[in-house]
Design an enzyme around this catalytic site. Structure first.
Site, mmCIF file in Angstrom:
data_model
loop_
_atom_site.group_PDB
_atom_site.id
_atom_site.type_symbol
_atom_site.label_atom_id
_atom_site.label_comp_id
_atom_site.label_asym_id
_atom_site.label_seq_id
_atom_site.Cartn_x
_atom_site.Cartn_y
_atom_site.Cartn_z
ATOM 1 N N ARG A 37 86.347 116.323 132.206
ATOM 2 C CA ARG A 37 85.526 115.676 131.189
ATOM 3 C C ARG A 37 84.370 116.577 130.773
ATOM 4 O O ARG A 37 83.653 116.250 129.839
ATOM 5 C CB ARG A 37 84.947 114.394 131.759
ATOM 6 C CG ARG A 37 85.559 113.106 131.215
ATOM 7 C CD ARG A 37 84.695 111.980 131.708
ATOM 8 N NE ARG A 37 85.009 110.673 131.229
ATOM 9 C CZ ARG A 37 86.023 109.919 131.576
ATOM 10 N NH1 ARG A 37 86.940 110.392 132.377
ATOM 11 N NH2 ARG A 37 86.144 108.696 131.129
ATOM 12 N N ARG B 179 89.230 94.452 131.669
ATOM 13 C CA ARG B 179 88.157 95.241 132.274
ATOM 14 C C ARG B 179 86.825 94.795 131.712
ATOM 15 O O ARG B 179 86.685 94.608 130.513
ATOM 16 C CB ARG B 179 88.382 96.727 131.960
ATOM 17 C CG ARG B 179 88.950 97.486 133.119
ATOM 18 C CD ARG B 179 89.341 98.868 132.716
ATOM 19 N NE ARG B 179 88.239 99.652 132.164
ATOM 20 C CZ ARG B 179 88.349 100.931 131.836
ATOM 21 N NH1 ARG B 179 89.504 101.551 131.974
ATOM 22 N NH2 ARG B 179 87.325 101.599 131.348
ATOM 23 N N ARG C 296 81.070 104.116 124.248
ATOM 24 C CA ARG C 296 81.983 105.032 124.940
ATOM 25 C C ARG C 296 82.626 106.004 123.955
ATOM 26 O O ARG C 296 82.849 107.171 124.280
ATOM 27 C CB ARG C 296 83.051 104.243 125.706
ATOM 28 C CG ARG C 296 82.553 103.770 127.075
ATOM 29 C CD ARG C 296 83.226 102.489 127.534
ATOM 30 N NE ARG C 296 84.638 102.649 127.824
ATOM 31 C CZ ARG C 296 85.521 101.642 127.836
ATOM 32 N NH1 ARG C 296 85.133 100.408 127.556
ATOM 33 N NH2 ARG C 296 86.765 101.854 128.130
ATOM 34 N N LYS D 264 95.979 106.942 126.187
ATOM 35 C CA LYS D 264 96.163 108.028 127.155
ATOM 36 C C LYS D 264 96.696 107.506 128.487
ATOM 37 O O LYS D 264 97.596 108.093 129.077
ATOM 38 C CB LYS D 264 94.772 108.636 127.335
ATOM 39 C CG LYS D 264 94.631 109.828 128.141
ATOM 40 C CD LYS D 264 93.263 110.456 127.862
ATOM 41 C CE LYS D 264 92.109 109.488 127.968
ATOM 42 N NZ LYS D 264 91.435 109.445 129.262
ATOM 43 N N ARG E 224 92.584 94.261 124.995
ATOM 44 C CA ARG E 224 93.384 94.849 126.074
ATOM 45 C C ARG E 224 93.336 94.002 127.347
ATOM 46 O O ARG E 224 92.270 93.607 127.796
ATOM 47 C CB ARG E 224 92.852 96.255 126.353
ATOM 48 C CG ARG E 224 93.489 96.961 127.519
ATOM 49 C CD ARG E 224 93.314 98.448 127.401
ATOM 50 N NE ARG E 224 91.967 98.907 127.734
ATOM 51 C CZ ARG E 224 91.618 100.191 127.760
ATOM 52 N NH1 ARG E 224 92.499 101.120 127.453
ATOM 53 N NH2 ARG E 224 90.388 100.538 128.068
#
Ligand code: ADP
Ligand code: ZN
Length: 223
Positions: A88, A162, A173, A13, A127
């Site tokens: 959200r 991260r 998550r 996203k 990532r």
């Protein structure tokens, strides 16, 4: 075009939003990025947000809605925005509709990126992203590695990961995402703006580019 990007953590996203913002020439508004920026600057808002984010909780609706409302009042948001990570909750979705309605606008499209969990986990644990905020390029050590280890292809800055991008956190998550996103998917479906996208090859280096092509095609069909 007012676009709400839906999709779980690691769905691509963010990458798709970054390409879209350039192609459509409208701002990319990521509440997660905005909160991280405030945390880094150690503002009051940052401290408040951090007290929730560090516990893996959502920042309260009234705080988040106010942040987005302010941002949407900027001049550059007058022709459209790409919202990433907001809304959200149903409360936030309703508040967004109301904010836009006051300006005679509405959410035009809600693309929903659907990616299998196994792929998301692989994506997230591998990532890395560019430490230069202006650049913000995202790489995957497995599927889309930088040419030089640890260095951004585009701007030469250092690549960082991260702290919440590890396997256990991503599983948590994901389950939170599925639990919370259903209401949003239903909300935008009922409004007739939901656009589910299942990328053919989500691990391909150009997967985000393909996703963006589909979104832009859809935008054209709607005009
Ligand atoms: P993630 O990959 O976990 O979805 P984000 O960058 O979107 O990361 O957001 C990081 C954190 O910021 C979230 O886990 C949440 O605590 C907070 N946050 C971001 N957007 C919102 C929102 N719309 N409402 C409440 N909290 C939010
Ligand atoms: Zn860079």
């Amino acid at each position: 075009m007012y676009i709400v990007m839906l999709g779980g953590p690691g769905s691509g996203k963010g990458s798709a939003s970054k390409i879209l913002t350039n192609q459509l020439n409208i701002p990319h508004i990521s509440t997660g990025d905005m909160f991280r920026e405030q945390i880094k600057k150690q503002t009051e808002l940052g401290k408040l947000a951090d007290s929730y984010i560090s516990k893996g909780q959502l920042v309260p609706d009234e705080v988040t809605i106010q942040v987005v409302k302010d941002r949407l009042s900027w001049e550059d948001a007058k022709n459209g925005v790409i919202l990433d990570g907001f809304p959200r909750t149903e409360e936030q979705a309703k508040a967004l509709d109301q904010i836009l309605e006051e300006q005679g606008k509405k959410v035009d499209l809600a693309p929903e990126l659907r990616i299998p969990d196994e792929i998301i986990i692989q994506r997230v644990v591998n990532r890395v992203m560019c430490s230069n905020k202006e650049c913000g390029a995202i790489y995957n050590l497995k599927f889309n590695p930088p040419k030089k280890t640890g260095i951004c292809d585009i701007c030469g800055s250092e690549l960082i990961s991260r702290s919440d991008d590890n396997e256990q956190t991503i599983k948590d998550r994901l389950s939170t995402y599925y639990k919370n996103s259903k209401v949003l998917v239903d909300y935008y479906k009922a409004k007739g703006v939901l656009y589910p996208i299942c990328p053919e090859d989500p691990t391909a280096g150009n997967a985000s580019v393909r996703v963006v092509e589909k979104i832009i095609e859809k935008c054209h069909q709607m005009n």
